[in-house]
Scaffold this motif. Structure first.
Motif, PDB file in Angstrom:
ATOM      1  N   ILE A 184      66.959  23.859  44.389  1.00 39.00           N
ATOM      2  CA  ILE A 184      65.680  23.591  45.051  1.00 39.00           C
ATOM      3  C   ILE A 184      65.791  24.027  46.520  1.00 39.00           C
ATOM      4  N   GLU A 188      61.795  21.301  49.447  1.00 39.20           N
ATOM      5  CA  GLU A 188      61.678  20.446  48.253  1.00 39.20           C
ATOM      6  C   GLU A 188      62.633  19.258  48.349  1.00 39.20           C
ATOM      7  N   SER A 192      61.641  15.153  48.438  1.00 42.13           N
ATOM      8  CA  SER A 192      62.187  14.118  47.543  1.00 42.13           C
ATOM      9  C   SER A 192      62.903  13.029  48.348  1.00 42.13           C
TER      10      SER A 192
END
Ligand SMILES: [Zn+2]
Length: 249
Positions: A184, A188, A192
């Protein structure tokens, strides 16, 4: 602050309570130059790092250099990462301490790994066990307690073993997470991580694998550590501290 960390900073700003975090790096014994480079990043920011060491892979000289660095830096801990980091499962997901291994085989591997690391690290070795691939069985838990280990660290999605005498210190965030086999992006990852902060997961464990981190990736990490170091709502702790919180919670 780097633009890619904006969501993380906002999530921290909005937290009503402090945010606790710990950092675990796996596979000491492999790619040791990169391990020392990662330790330097943590030392630069005066943040703690817990290093999971493969007993069968670590040599005496590297262990002595690691222990010396930890004595000087003061916030680096070492613990056991399986025994030889070998997959013993005939099929399915890789696992060193999986269902196809007898209790006796697991017990023997854990005990000889602990013995070797105690000889190399002495008091600097914490009573913590990270199984390779973050997976083991319930039987592993009992073997760990028998070997004098008090803390198990796996993935946060694993069901708690509930073994008396064994605290758990799970990892909620993988710095090198892949999605459908593709790493990722840092944006990203930041999204998260910001989500974990907002969901009040506490403490959040972040996992690294130094062997696959190049200079650019370590500099990206330095951005994050710089933010966490300076933000007044962040409490960075060792895994021992995180585990003692889970015992008293
Ligand atoms: Zn590993």
């Amino acid at each position: 602050m780097s633009a890619w960390l904006r969501d993380v900073a906002r999530a921290l700003d909005e937290r009503p309570a402090p945010f606790s975090v710990f950092f675990r790096d796996d596979d000491a014994g492999w790619a040791n130059d990169r391990l020392f480079a990662l330790m330097t990043v943590f030392e630069r920011h005066d943040l703690p790092l817990d290093v999971a060491v493969i007993p069968h892979a670590i040599d005496r000289d590297t262990a002595a250099r690691l222990a010396r660095r930890a004595r000087l830096a003061g916030r680096i801990g070492f613990h056991q990462h399986g025994y030889a980091h070998i997959n013993h499962e005939p099929d399915g997901r890789p696992c060193e301490f999986g269902p196809s291994r007898s209790d006796a085989a697991q017990r023997a591997d854990i005990a000889r790994g602990r013995e070797q690391l105690l000889m190399l690290f002495g008091d600097a070795l914490g009573p913590i066990f990270t199984p390779p691939w973050n997976r083991c069985t319930r039987a592993t838990g009992a073997c760990l307690v028998d070997a004098g280990i008090a803390v198990l660290s796996r993935d946060a999605t694993a069901v708690t073993l509930g073994v008396p005498g064994l605290a758990e210190c799970p990892i909620a965030s993988d710095w090198l997470q892949k999605r459908r086999g593709v790493p990722i992006t840092r944006d990203e990852w930041a999204a998260s991580f910001a989500d974990l902060i907002a969901r009040r997961v506490d403490p959040v464990g972040v996992m690294f694998h130094h062997a696959v981190m190049d200079h650019g990736n370590r500099e990206t990490l330095a951005d994050l550590l710089n933010l966490l170091r300076r933000h007044g709502r962040v409490r960075a702790m060792t895994m021992s501290e995180a585990a003692s919180r889970s015992l008293t919670a």
